[in-house]
Each structure stands twice: as C-alpha cells, then as structure tokens.
Design a protein around this motif. Structure first.
Motif, PDB file in Angstrom:
ATOM      1  N   SER D  96       0.831  -1.210   0.000  1.00  0.00           N
ATOM      2  CA  SER D  96       0.000   0.000   0.000  1.00  0.00           C
ATOM      3  C   SER D  96       0.860   1.252   0.000  1.00  0.00           C
ATOM      4  O   SER D  96       2.031   1.226   0.372  1.00  0.00           O
ATOM      5  N   GLY D  98       0.341   4.355   1.574  1.00  0.00           N
ATOM      6  CA  GLY D  98       0.534   5.113   2.815  1.00  0.00           C
ATOM      7  C   GLY D  98       0.107   6.560   2.761  1.00  0.00           C
ATOM      8  O   GLY D  98       0.149   7.247   3.784  1.00  0.00           O
ATOM      9  N   VAL D  99      -0.318   7.039   1.618  1.00  0.00           N
ATOM     10  CA  VAL D  99      -0.686   8.462   1.545  1.00  0.00           C
ATOM     11  C   VAL D  99      -2.090   8.721   0.992  1.00  0.00           C
ATOM     12  O   VAL D  99      -2.559   9.852   1.037  1.00  0.00           O
ATOM     13  N   HIS D 101      -6.370   8.266   0.855  1.00  0.00           N
ATOM     14  CA  HIS D 101      -7.387   8.377   1.899  1.00  0.00           C
ATOM     15  C   HIS D 101      -7.588   7.057   2.628  1.00  0.00           C
ATOM     16  O   HIS D 101      -7.704   7.020   3.860  1.00  0.00           O
ATOM     17  N   ASP D 108      -5.903  -0.489   4.750  1.00  0.00           N
ATOM     18  CA  ASP D 108      -4.948  -0.803   3.684  1.00  0.00           C
ATOM     19  C   ASP D 108      -5.635  -1.361   2.449  1.00  0.00           C
ATOM     20  O   ASP D 108      -5.192  -1.113   1.322  1.00  0.00           O
ATOM     21  N   MET D 109      -6.720  -2.108   2.647  1.00  0.00           N
ATOM     22  CA  MET D 109      -7.405  -2.704   1.504  1.00  0.00           C
ATOM     23  C   MET D 109      -8.036  -1.646   0.613  1.00  0.00           C
ATOM     24  O   MET D 109      -8.416  -1.919  -0.517  1.00  0.00           O
ATOM     25  N   ARG D 110      -8.205  -0.446   1.146  1.00  0.00           N
ATOM     26  CA  ARG D 110      -8.797   0.638   0.346  1.00  0.00           C
ATOM     27  C   ARG D 110      -7.731   1.496  -0.327  1.00  0.00           C
ATOM     28  O   ARG D 110      -8.059   2.548  -0.888  1.00  0.00           O
ATOM     29  N   GLU D 112      -5.589   3.161  -2.869  1.00  0.00           N
ATOM     30  CA  GLU D 112      -5.911   3.437  -4.276  1.00  0.00           C
ATOM     31  C   GLU D 112      -4.727   3.175  -5.205  1.00  0.00           C
ATOM     32  O   GLU D 112      -4.867   3.253  -6.422  1.00  0.00           O
TER      33      GLU D 112
END
Lengths: 351, 351, 351, 351
Positions: D96, D98-99, D101, D108-110, D112
C-alpha cells in the motif's frame, strides 16, 4: 363510533358504526384519533396482499386498517402513570411488551409480543383506537396530531435508516437517495439536518426532484436510464459512499448497487424487488446491504424533536373519514399530493 | 531565506536570514509558506513554558516557531509520488512515519516517530519549511493557504472533538460549548454542520457570544457566575448531554462539570487547569471525561471539505513576517481580532 | 414474615416480624428470597453514610436493607404476563418504569422513575420482597438463587465495565485490573471470557492475586509501591491500554493513571477517592476517564449466560438470616471469605 | 534465483532461474522467502479464471504466483528505517502507498495505489520477492515464517470477518460458521479467543467437524440437508445471531440465510455463488449482509498476536519449491491435509 372497515379484500372500506374500544388491560390506552396517515401499505392490504399475514395473525375480516395514528388520550388503564386524558400523542405502530429481550435493549421492533394495530388488529381509520402505554409519545406544544400522524410509520422508517447511515457520512462523503416520495422526502430533510454529506437524489419524477432540492438535496438526478453515469460523474467516478434505497423495487434494487463506491453501504428501506448480487462482487468491493424496519420509540421522539425545531416538515392532504375511499383512490391513481391523512369529523375542531 | 527565530525565551523573535531547508530524506517535502497561523502556544513558547519540552526533544535555541502552516510545494524527495511542486497544501502539524502501529491505525497523533515542526524543529514563521510527505494535504481549488492555515492545528483540534462527540448528539440533545474563541468558533460551526443538537455557547466575552450566534449557536450564556443556573434552565433542569470545554483552565474545568446531565460526556480540549472530581460523583452520574489531542490527517481533510463547501469559515488578521512581534504583542494584549496569520512578503502575490 | 431491619444507624440490624409485602400495583411482583448478597454498601448504610440519601428519598427508619436479591416468584400483579409463581429469578436492583427515555433506550440505570429496594425502600434481608415486573430475570435451569444473588449488583457492575472496555481490548492489548475482590474477581473472569487481552491484576493482598491467577489473569502484581514500575515493565514501558479500577479510593485513583499508556482509557468502578489530574496531561495523552454505574437488565442476562455456561463462577459464604449481624461483622473485620450471602431459614430446603 | 512461474494458463508452473528482484524505490523491500502459502486462488489462476484481471492489471505471462508470503528481510530501500536485513517478517498481501485516503484511515485494503504481488506482480513462489516497506510485519521471536505464511491472506481474512462480527457476539448469542476449512478453522479459533458466543460449525465433511470441535466449536452440524433444522433446534427455534459464511458458493449462500434469526447479520467471506433475496424479507427481518475483503495491516498484527500467545494455530503440509506442481495437484485433488506451504530449498536450514 364511526370506523372505516375492510369487509372483503378488493372492496372499498365500509364506513359504519362499531363499538368503542374499551380498557381491558392495565397498560391499555384509548386514543381519540386526530389524524391517521394513509400509506401505500393500506392499498396493498385492500388488494389482498396481506391475506396470508392476516390469517397467520388470526385476524378475520372485517377489521379497521390505519397504522399511522395520532390524537388525544381518552382513557388509560390502571397501570399507566405517565399519560393523562387530553394528552396529544403520536402512536408508535408497535404496541410492545416492555419486558422481552428486544424491548429491554430499546429495540421496540424486536418485541416478541407486539401487536400492530392497523395491520393485525383494529387501527386508526376510526374515531378511536386502542393502543398500549408504551406506544404513545406526547407531542411538543407546537405540534398537532394532524401535523405529525404520517411520521408514526413512514417518517420513522426514513429517520431510522438515515440515523444508521449517519456515522458513515462524514464531511466530504456523498449519499445517494433513491426516491423522493413519502419516505424519501423525510429522509432528505433528516440527512440535511443530521449530516454534512452531499446529498444526491434520484427519482423518475421531475416534480419530486424539485421538492428534493427545496428540502436540501445538493444534486438531483432524473432516473431516466442515465442515472448511474450521472452519479458516477458527480462523485469523481467513484460512486456514493452510501445509498439509501427508499424504493427497492421496479429495478432500483438492481441499478442502485451500481451507484455505490467500493467499501460502500447500501441501505434497503423500500421493498418489493429481489436483491441479486454475485458474492464475488460483494467481497471484492466489501459492500454491505443493510435492511431497515420502521424504528424504535426513542427514534420516533428524535424525529419529532426535528419537527418541533422546524428542521423537518410534512406536506399533507386532508380527507374526512367519510372520504377515505376517495383518498385511497387518489393515492392509487397518483392524484394525491403529499401524504394523505384521514381526519375524523370532530377532530379538526378540537385540535 | 528570511525567518523569525527565537534566540532566547522572553525575548522578541529575531527576523534574520537563515539557510533554506533541503531535501535529505526520500519522503521530505519543502513548502513555501503562504500563511502561518499564530497560536497562543507561540506565546507560551516565547514565555519559556516549553523550555523543558525543548530540552527533552533535543532542541537548542535559536529555532523557528510556527506550527499552523499552509503554502505551496517547492520540492519533494525521491519517494514522493503524490505531490508536485506548485501544489497548494495545508500541513498537518505532525510529520508522521506511516509505519508504526498508530499510523497504521489511521491515528497520526499516535505516531511513535513523529516530528512536530514549529514546536520541536524549525516551523513556519519563515519563507520555507521542511515537512514530510504524509503531512501535506492538497487544497481544493477554491481555497488558498491564507484561508486555511490556522486549521492546521487549532481548527483540526476543534473538529476532532466535535466529531468524537457527534454520535452522542442526536435530535433533541443539547451540547454546551465553553469558549467561543479561536477553537470554539470553529467547533460551533462544525456542530451546526454535523449534528442536529441544540448548541449553548458560554463565554465571558459578549462579543464572542454575538459571533457564536451568527455561527449557529441556539442559545448563548454569559459566563458571569450565573452560567450553571442558566444552562440548567435552558435544559429543563437536567444539564447538557455533552460539554465541550475549549478552555479547561481558569475555573471552567470546575463549573463546567456542573453543566452536565447525568450520564453525560465532558470533552476536554483546552488545558491549563486541574480536573478534580469525586469518584463517587463520577460513578453515580456515570460521567465520562474525554481528552482530545489535535486530530488525524483525514480529519484535517474532513474539516477542509466543510470549508470548501462554505460550511465553516475563519476570520483572520494578516501580518507580514516582519511584523510578527507586533502580532504576538497584539495577541497577548487582546487586540488581535480573529485568528492572526503571518504571511511572508512574496506569498500574497503568488496566491 | 421475618426481616432484618435497621432501626438506628450504627446499631445492629434487628431480626423481627413484619407484615408481608402485598401487590398494590399491576406491575408489582412479590418474590420469596432465596439468597441476598451482603455488600460493603450495607456496612456503609449501617454506619450512617447514606443518612442524607435516605432523607432525600423520604425513607424513615426502620427499614430492611439488602439489594442483591434472588429467589422465587410468589405473586404477580394483574399486568404481569411473563412471570409465574414459582419462577426462580434474580432481581435487577432498579425497579424501572419502562416508559421514560432512559428505559426506552435500554438503559435501566437512567430510569427517571426507578425505586431501589434495599437502599431506599425495603430490601431483601427478609423472607420476601416486593419488586417490579421489569426487575425479575428468570434463571437458567442449572442455576439457583444462592448461586447468583451477588450478581444482582456487584457482579453486573463488574460485567458492565468490562463490556464497555472490550471494544478496546483487541489481540495484543493489555488491561490492568486494580482490585481482585468481590467485583474484581468477576471482572477478571468476564475479561478472560470476552476478550483476548492480556490481563494484569494488581492487588495489595497476595491471596487475592492467587485467586486472580486461577481465574485467568496473565500476570499479577502486588500493590506494594512498585506496581507502576512493574506494570510498565510488563508492557514494554508503555503501560496498559485500559485500566479498570474496581477500588478508586485509598490512592488507586492516583497511581492507577500512571499504569495507563498514551491514548488509554481509565474505567472507574469503585469510589471513595478524588480524581485529580492536570488537563494538560489529559490532553497530551488523550486519556479518557469513564464512570460506570451498575448495568442494564440485559447485561444482567448476559452475565447470567456466562454463569450458566460455567465461564464465570462466584465463591460465597452462607449465613442464615438470623446470623446477619455476624455476617456484617465478619465482612467488616475481613473474616468473610468470598461474597457473603444471607439465606432465610426455609429457602435452602426449597432450592 | 529459482522461481515457479506460470507461462500459460492450464499448464503446470515452470521452475526456472530468473533474475533476482532489485531495490528501485526508496520504500522497496526485498524478502528472502521462508514459506509461501498455497491458496485455492492459485488453482483459479492456473485455470485461467484471472485472465481478464491479469489483462486489466497489465500483467503478461510468464509471472510468479504466491501471495501468502513470509521470510527474512534481505535488503531495504533508502527510505526504510523500521526494517533491517535479517528481520523475520510476514507480508501483508497489499503493498500500500501510505498516503491515499484509505491508507490514512488505516484501511490498507482501500489503498488506491496498491500492488498485489502474487496476483498482479511477481509473488512468493520463488526464493525472493520484492515488496514494500508497509507490507512487512516483524514476527514475534517464537514464530517462524513457516508457522505463519498462510495467515498473510487466508488467515487475516478469517480474522477480519470475526473481528467485525464480534461486537454482535455478546454472552448468550450464537454464531453459525459455515465451512471449517482453511479460513474457517482459523475463524473458529478467533471466535473462541475473542468472544463468549456459542459457536455452531456447519460443514459437509465430518473430519472438518471433528477438527472444529477440537478448536472450540460448541456444536457441529453436518451439512447433509438437515442443517437448517438442526441449527434452529440448537437455537430455540430462532436461528443464529450471526452467520459467517466462509464458502458462499455451492448453495451455502442460499440456505445460509435460513440459519439467521430476525435482526441478524450475515458475513460473506467466501465467494462464487449469487446472493438472491427478496427485499421484503431483508426488511421484515432487518437483515444485514456484510462483505469482507482480506483485512488491514494492524489486523494481521492482531492475528499474529493470537498466534504468539498460542490461541490460534495452523496445521500445514510442507512442499519444496521444486514440488509445487505436486502440491497444487494435491490441493486440487483433495489430498492436501491442512494448509499447503511452499518452502524454498535453503529456507528450512536458516529458519
């Protein structure tokens, strides 16, 4: 007293004299009807769609429909200490027991011993109704029964769904509302009063969308086949964080899910259609589908607080009890503007 | 570049030339300051109240204060992909690591490896500042650094407390806000935008109460010794469901609790006083006291969304960087109206 | 019937004949006492510490204490449908109204019209007690009144605090429990049954710590002055995520906070001391202090479910009603092992 | 280095030499594989079921599958400060950013901007893998990569669903678990460690039910057509408060809903079937359907804490990297007992 009774499915209600209800239990309450909301469910009942439910509940025709009731307390049982004759009240549709697990959790809808006047016992299309001590909520001084009656079922249902969605509706989020009718127009006002979310309202009726805008919708979208694309476009291509589906039939339950962004929540309030979704999509987008059934007694109080503060209002069309069949016909034919309420002859004078 | 530096506690800041900050880590970001909010904490720093904290943090004077910063990205480290030179940004006060347990939970304030520019490293009373990739939030096109800088710390703190209180603020409830100053006036707007609660604002300053009314307060109460009685009277004798104390010193932390109804929650945002309460009272009334520390990065984004939508605004007084000592003197002397912001000479032109 | 009555503060209870309680309200319930827990509050009552509360409640001596009651239903009012004579029941200490806002929210402790038998009306140190329909919870078949009576107040209080803390107690977290006595030993079992947290128990009594270990404590710490350092050492220097203070007097309310890590929550269950904390520390560490008062009716049911499943047990010492003054003397002198319960003469036979 | 690569769908993986991964970004991390879990998804990939997803992700064959990875850090990029070569780690499947939304919310699953090694970039069926600084979680000293690898995706998914269900699982409630296989057997252990609920496990395989009992199931029910009736019978006719469906295909997604009591929640974890339900039933029973997708980084840490404490264990069968096609064949043929893990030749020695 006078009552409008269903003698046969598919037939008009019959306005006739029936015995007045009487106190037979310490927690009984008799209420003189000030207004009774007319709901689409009343049409369904007339059309025989609740025949099986009536049989299951042991209800034999004739009986008196009407489940969105408000009025004035007429008499109370010996165990009732918090109500007095003359109190103006709105009636939660469930007469709950107060001692089962659901009631003790504050979840009136989960009462294991409830009755539901107007659906399974005699309701409010009459001059008086028998209800229970736990169903009657006193009105604020600036509200009358005719102002509020449809909140007893339709209004509280919209409020309940909005309240459950509100923790998801932080600043910067978007909620898509499907349907700006009886429930939806209350829901939009609740969303505007309780959340900072942008509100996109989708309806097939341009007049409903105009009303939605006046009630606080940020954007409106005509449900003309391009609604999914329109909502995507209004949400940067992502879709809405929350969808509240006040229709959930005639296809909304299919395209409605396409309005939703990943990790979004879909609140089902209306009914009639069939939800059909691949579990793979539900997983991959981590979607929740959340059913909603009416609401609790305190939620009715919360909704009435919004009304007393002027943050939520209802548009209604009044009919006399003698005119109830015209009202039902107008509702069925799409001629009824706002929510129909049935007001017995003497009620208006005493309000 | 030019910076306003603290060389000795109790002395004015010195405006002087210092080397520009440089990228030394892949996640560094250099920001050209558009505006830096002036906070009461800056006075405390000047007055030596953070001397021990500075020692603990290994900070030796001189250094540059200023922890409410906004501006334009000037340069980014090799690991930064989501920011570009020229981006208008507001800076979360914590430069968080992104890999500790707190950061992974979305709780930036719980970062175990954070730095805090303006408090413990060089801050924003300068032409440029070094911050980190995770601190910079891009502004909506309709907002400028000068519009938003004080939201970086004061504003987010107010928002954070309101957000945590909001699940308790259903229709029909009341929140008492103590203090309608820098934080409080943001908090009142957030409450009005995010909750249907009645808002009672208490302040010792009549002008602050007037502002509160214009921002959405339902009632205002002058803190003249009769405030507890007044709030009781406005709440049917019960007290408020929630108190948010933006002061928490000079006595508010004592009488503030008397504003609270049984089973209520007291949110502490300001500091300076000592909370002192019998555990018997805490138990018997099942009270919660809830501390609040700034807020998370996404909460800063949520607050900025409210600003972009026009639901929250700030009143500010602009000072040039050369005039920072006048600004601090005005703040100390009660002559500064709204929130003071420090704007370097070239910044206004480029905004 | 026989009852143990307080005629004067500071005097032994008097065992004497009094009239049996009678049904006077449709929701009244008469219960034959099977066991009544002896609580430290009963000592406080005898010692006159509730004299003012008694006056405020309009209670004149003599009266019958005893607020942790269980037994068998003897008679019910005309409005009571869910209880039958012979039902084994435990009695929630509050006789709640069922129609106020607190009751409707499922929060029995917030009932605005409650009575509290044993504190402000005649209680259970007698052969029979009058209570209300909403106070009586039927027992599972494998539990008897003597097994459960102290759960009616002490047990439910411990459970309530643990339940509220449990969302914070994810795998990898630590909870520090102060006090492994009457409430604490129930709390430890609830924590072990309901959460995966590591449980550190602190007590000044080595025997209590031994009991704690047998009930599920991960670590025990003697409160000998080194307890703060010991807990820090067991938690990697951070402190516990949650502290539950079952004592909250005699200094625990001071050093207890030092057991807490930043952003931790402190649950106050006991009482007697004064919480005194700088608001600056509360803010900087974002600490919450959370008061706890008994618990709701459904929570009593949840605790009893844990007992029926064998996950929570009580150690008790039985005394006859005639021996109640010995029991109180033993409790006061530290000679009573486990929780004391008072069992009227005939009750044991019928159990 | 050696890797097992998919050159064509429907063909065996090819064991061959490929270049070692290299650090190209400051946040890159190279991990020497200690063990890689074999998942049914790997069969689906071989069988071409992800062909479209591969195209959408820009992945061209050949590539290296394997998304449940654990091992030892070999090298880190210049921006990585919290990991050192030699650290034993398990790898969250999402790398992921880390920056965004989602990352900032701790979700983490969200993310982008995430990559998913093993699905859309080279994975862990190899001697080394390239991952990111935010994917690597250090192991407790008493755990090795071979102990934990399948937790990286399968285990965390089960844990995530259980954690979300746990607030509903108070004492006295019942959870029905459908499927006691790879995910289900982890889920059962998590339920037993984290909740006091009674656990009913339903599976078509008697051996799986035996395992379930040994892991903490209260009751087991064979899915032989009578499972709905059996669960109703075990729950007093009501059904379970919560259903967790680890299968959600082959019909469980149809009869599974019949296991649920009114106002219950249905957690969907498996996939393959189609959820099909009348909105009228969803409303009338106020049912929620809740999709679940893997889990967050901190949730992986929470699950590993349960493992380090001995509350959750895994049964595994080891295969060398050269034997991976045998392992896949065994899994496909139902001959693989427990969870298969692939261990490169040198890894065992160094563990």
């Amino acid at each position: 007293m006078k009552a409008a009774r269903l003698h046969d499915y598919h037939q008009d209600l019959v306005i006739e004299e029936v015995p007045e209800p009487e106190i037979t239990d310490p927690f009984d309450v008799i209420v003189r009807i000030g207004a009774a909301g007319l709901c689409r469910t009343d049409l369904h009942i007339k059309q025989g769609e609740f025949e099986q439910e009536h049989k299951d509940a042991g209800l034999a025709l004739p009986y008196t429909p009407g489940h969105e009731n408000a009025g004035w307390v007429e008499a109370v049982g010996s165990g009732v200490k918090h109500l007095q004759p003359g109190d103006a009240v709105i009636l939660h549709p469930f007469v709950s027991c107060g001692v089962c697990h659901g009631c003790r959790a504050g979840m009136d809808m989960r009462c294991e011993n409830a009755t539901f006047p107007g659906l399974y016992t005699d309701g409010g299309f009459a001059e008086k109704i028998k209800t229970g001590a736990r169903a009657a909520l006193k009105l604020a001084p600036n509200l009358t029964p005719a102002d509020v009656a449809p909140m007893a079922c339709g209004g509280i249902t919209a409020y309940h769904a909005v309240k459950r969605a509100s923790p998801l509706l932080l600043p910067g989020t978007t909620v898509a509302v499907i349907g700006a009718g009886g429930l939806g127009h209350v829901g939009i006002q609740c969303l505007a009063a309780m959340t900072p979310a942008e509100i996109i309202v989708i309806d097939a009726n341009p007049a409903a969308l105009e009303l939605a805008t006046s009630l606080g919708a940020t954007h409106t979208v005509l449900a003309d086949g391009g609604q999914v694309e329109a909502v995507k476009s209004l949400t940067g291509g992502h879709g809405a964080d929350v969808v509240i589906d006040f229709v959930a039939e005639r296809g909304t339950e299919r395209w409605g899910v396409d309005l939703l962004r990943s990790f979004g929540s879909y609140f089902i309030v209306g009914y009639g259609g069939v939800l059909e979704e691949e579990t793979k999509r539900i997983i991959n987008n981590e979607i929740s589908f959340i059913g909603n059934l009416i609401g609790n007694f305190n939620e009715l109080g919360e909704l009435l607080a919004l009304m007393a503060q002027g943050k939520v209002t209802l548009h209604t069309s009044l009919y006399g009890l003698d005119d109830i069949n015209s009202a039902m016909s107008d509702l069925d034919g799409g001629r009824l503007r706002g929510r129909g309420i049935i007001v017995p002859a003497g009620a208006r004078a005493s309000a």
